[in-house]
Design a protein around this motif. Structure first.
Motif, PDB file in Angstrom:
ATOM      1  N   MET A   1     -12.150  -3.363 -15.448  1.00 38.42           N
ATOM      2  CA  MET A   1     -11.466  -4.385 -14.647  1.00 38.42           C
ATOM      3  C   MET A   1     -10.093  -3.882 -14.216  1.00 38.42           C
ATOM      4  O   MET A   1      -9.389  -3.231 -14.987  1.00 38.42           O
ATOM      5  CB  MET A   1     -11.333  -5.681 -15.444  1.00 38.42           C
ATOM      6  CG  MET A   1     -10.649  -6.813 -14.692  1.00 38.42           C
ATOM      7  SD  MET A   1     -10.727  -8.379 -15.559  1.00 38.42           S
ATOM      8  CE  MET A   1     -12.463  -8.793 -15.315  1.00 38.42           C
ATOM      9  N   LEU A   2      -9.742  -4.177 -12.968  1.00 35.89           N
ATOM     10  CA  LEU A   2      -8.407  -3.884 -12.447  1.00 35.89           C
ATOM     11  C   LEU A   2      -7.577  -5.158 -12.567  1.00 35.89           C
ATOM     12  O   LEU A   2      -7.925  -6.194 -12.001  1.00 35.89           O
ATOM     13  CB  LEU A   2      -8.508  -3.446 -10.987  1.00 35.89           C
ATOM     14  CG  LEU A   2      -7.200  -3.223 -10.222  1.00 35.89           C
ATOM     15  CD1 LEU A   2      -6.359  -2.145 -10.860  1.00 35.89           C
ATOM     16  CD2 LEU A   2      -7.495  -2.891  -8.758  1.00 35.89           C
ATOM     17  N   GLU A   3      -6.471  -5.083 -13.322  1.00 37.15           N
ATOM     18  CA  GLU A   3      -5.662  -6.268 -13.595  1.00 37.15           C
ATOM     19  C   GLU A   3      -4.225  -6.069 -13.134  1.00 37.15           C
ATOM     20  O   GLU A   3      -3.585  -5.076 -13.493  1.00 37.15           O
ATOM     21  CB  GLU A   3      -5.660  -6.572 -15.094  1.00 37.15           C
ATOM     22  CG  GLU A   3      -7.022  -6.896 -15.672  1.00 37.15           C
ATOM     23  CD  GLU A   3      -6.965  -7.078 -17.175  1.00 37.15           C
ATOM     24  OE1 GLU A   3      -6.768  -8.229 -17.626  1.00 37.15           O
ATOM     25  OE2 GLU A   3      -7.091  -6.072 -17.898  1.00 37.15           O
ATOM     26  N   LEU A   4      -3.725  -7.011 -12.359  1.00 39.55           N
ATOM     27  CA  LEU A   4      -2.316  -7.076 -11.995  1.00 39.55           C
ATOM     28  C   LEU A   4      -1.697  -8.201 -12.803  1.00 39.55           C
ATOM     29  O   LEU A   4      -2.165  -9.342 -12.748  1.00 39.55           O
ATOM     30  CB  LEU A   4      -2.149  -7.364 -10.502  1.00 39.55           C
ATOM     31  CG  LEU A   4      -2.344  -6.192  -9.529  1.00 39.55           C
ATOM     32  CD1 LEU A   4      -3.783  -5.714  -9.539  1.00 39.55           C
ATOM     33  CD2 LEU A   4      -1.919  -6.599  -8.133  1.00 39.55           C
ATOM     34  N   LYS A   5      -0.639  -7.873 -13.551  1.00 39.44           N
ATOM     35  CA  LYS A   5      -0.027  -8.853 -14.435  1.00 39.44           C
ATOM     36  C   LYS A   5       1.440  -9.044 -14.075  1.00 39.44           C
ATOM     37  O   LYS A   5       2.262  -8.145 -14.245  1.00 39.44           O
ATOM     38  CB  LYS A   5      -0.159  -8.404 -15.901  1.00 39.44           C
ATOM     39  CG  LYS A   5      -1.607  -8.343 -16.380  1.00 39.44           C
ATOM     40  CD  LYS A   5      -1.695  -8.156 -17.884  1.00 39.44           C
ATOM     41  CE  LYS A   5      -3.129  -8.302 -18.370  1.00 39.44           C
ATOM     42  NZ  LYS A   5      -3.223  -8.214 -19.848  1.00 39.44           N
ATOM     43  N   ASN A   6       1.735 -10.227 -13.525  1.00 42.53           N
ATOM     44  CA  ASN A   6       3.105 -10.628 -13.197  1.00 42.53           C
ATOM     45  C   ASN A   6       3.823  -9.600 -12.326  1.00 42.53           C
ATOM     46  O   ASN A   6       4.968  -9.229 -12.569  1.00 42.53           O
ATOM     47  CB  ASN A   6       3.914 -10.875 -14.475  1.00 42.53           C
ATOM     48  CG  ASN A   6       3.398 -12.071 -15.249  1.00 42.53           C
ATOM     49  OD1 ASN A   6       3.176 -13.143 -14.678  1.00 42.53           O
ATOM     50  ND2 ASN A   6       3.190 -11.900 -16.543  1.00 42.53           N
ATOM     51  N   ILE A   7       3.144  -9.163 -11.272  1.00 38.21           N
ATOM     52  CA  ILE A   7       3.705  -8.150 -10.383  1.00 38.21           C
ATOM     53  C   ILE A   7       4.719  -8.789  -9.425  1.00 38.21           C
ATOM     54  O   ILE A   7       4.404  -9.758  -8.726  1.00 38.21           O
ATOM     55  CB  ILE A   7       2.597  -7.457  -9.565  1.00 38.21           C
ATOM     56  CG1 ILE A   7       1.634  -6.708 -10.496  1.00 38.21           C
ATOM     57  CG2 ILE A   7       3.215  -6.510  -8.539  1.00 38.21           C
ATOM     58  CD1 ILE A   7       2.252  -5.553 -11.238  1.00 38.21           C
ATOM     59  N   SER A   8       5.929  -8.225  -9.396  1.00 39.72           N
ATOM     60  CA  SER A   8       6.982  -8.680  -8.485  1.00 39.72           C
ATOM     61  C   SER A   8       7.545  -7.475  -7.746  1.00 39.72           C
ATOM     62  O   SER A   8       7.580  -6.365  -8.284  1.00 39.72           O
ATOM     63  CB  SER A   8       8.121  -9.366  -9.255  1.00 39.72           C
ATOM     64  OG  SER A   8       7.636 -10.474  -9.999  1.00 39.72           O
TER      65      SER A   8
END
Length: 207
Positions: A1-8
């Motif tokens: 899985m490709l996960e983006l976590k809290n990207i700013s």
């Protein structure tokens, strides 16, 4: 899985382009994303493919942070292929970057063998884009971000390219984020849709 976590992300201490973006894409899943022009979709695509670093947050690929490997497992196909190709290289050299591409990919994408001996300026934008799509299917690719990849094609060719693209990603169990303003297209090709303007938050915070 490709996960983006809290990207700013923001450019040069300006206003935040987006904050706290969370997104997960499974292997073999095609996720469609749409949103207003200038909202940051292409910037997010560059972050996912390791062209830019987020100001905050992290990206995990199958549960792990990726190092700066020679071949990054998330490949970005740009809207404008001329920006992604060395203008001085022959197409054969450009395609060799991906390694292991076979005749099936060339045939599906309508790439003619004689094009391999040409340089980018000798091909049309649509012909170049076929090479960029093919190049994304290297043996180590696990995810692809496809940013308006068929916008230069007519409707019939768009359908042919997407048919070939979907066949390849399903065969190889590659997860895809497909970005487009054309929502009817995304509805046809995607397993689910995301409105990027609802996904991001607090775009006008300055600090």
């Amino acid at each position: 899985m490709l996960e983006l976590k809290n990207i700013s992300f923001r450019y040069n201490r300006s206003k935040w382009l987006f904050k706290h973006v969370n997104l997960a894409i499974g292997q073999g899943e095609i996720v469609g994303m749409y949103g207003k022009s200038g909202s940051g979709k292409t910037t997010l695509a560059k972050i996912m493919a390791n062209y830019l670093s987020p100001a905050e947050g992290e990206i995990l690929i199958d549960g792990e942070k990726m190092n700066n490997e020679k071949y990054y497992p998330v490949q970005l196909i740009w809207q404008h292929p001329e920006k992604a190709i060395n203008p001085n290289w022959k197409l054969s050299t450009i395609i060799d970057e991906a390694e292991g591409l076979n005749e099936e990919i060339f045939s599906l994408l309508g790439i003619q063998k004689e094009w391999l001996n040409r340089r980018p300026h000798e091909l049309s934008g649509g012909e170049l884009q076929r090479f960029c799509i093919a190049r994304a299917f290297g043996p180590n690719t696990r995810y692809i971000v496809a940013d308006e990849i068929t916008s230069m094609f007519d409707a019939l060719t768009q359908a042919q390219i997407w048919h070939a693209f979907i066949k390849l990603v399903k065969e190889r169990n590659i997860g895809v984020l497909a970005i487009s303003h054309h929502i009817p297209l995304l509805e046809k090709i995607s397993d689910r849709l995301i409105d990027f303007n609802k996904l991001k938050s607090c775009p006008n915070i300055t600090n």
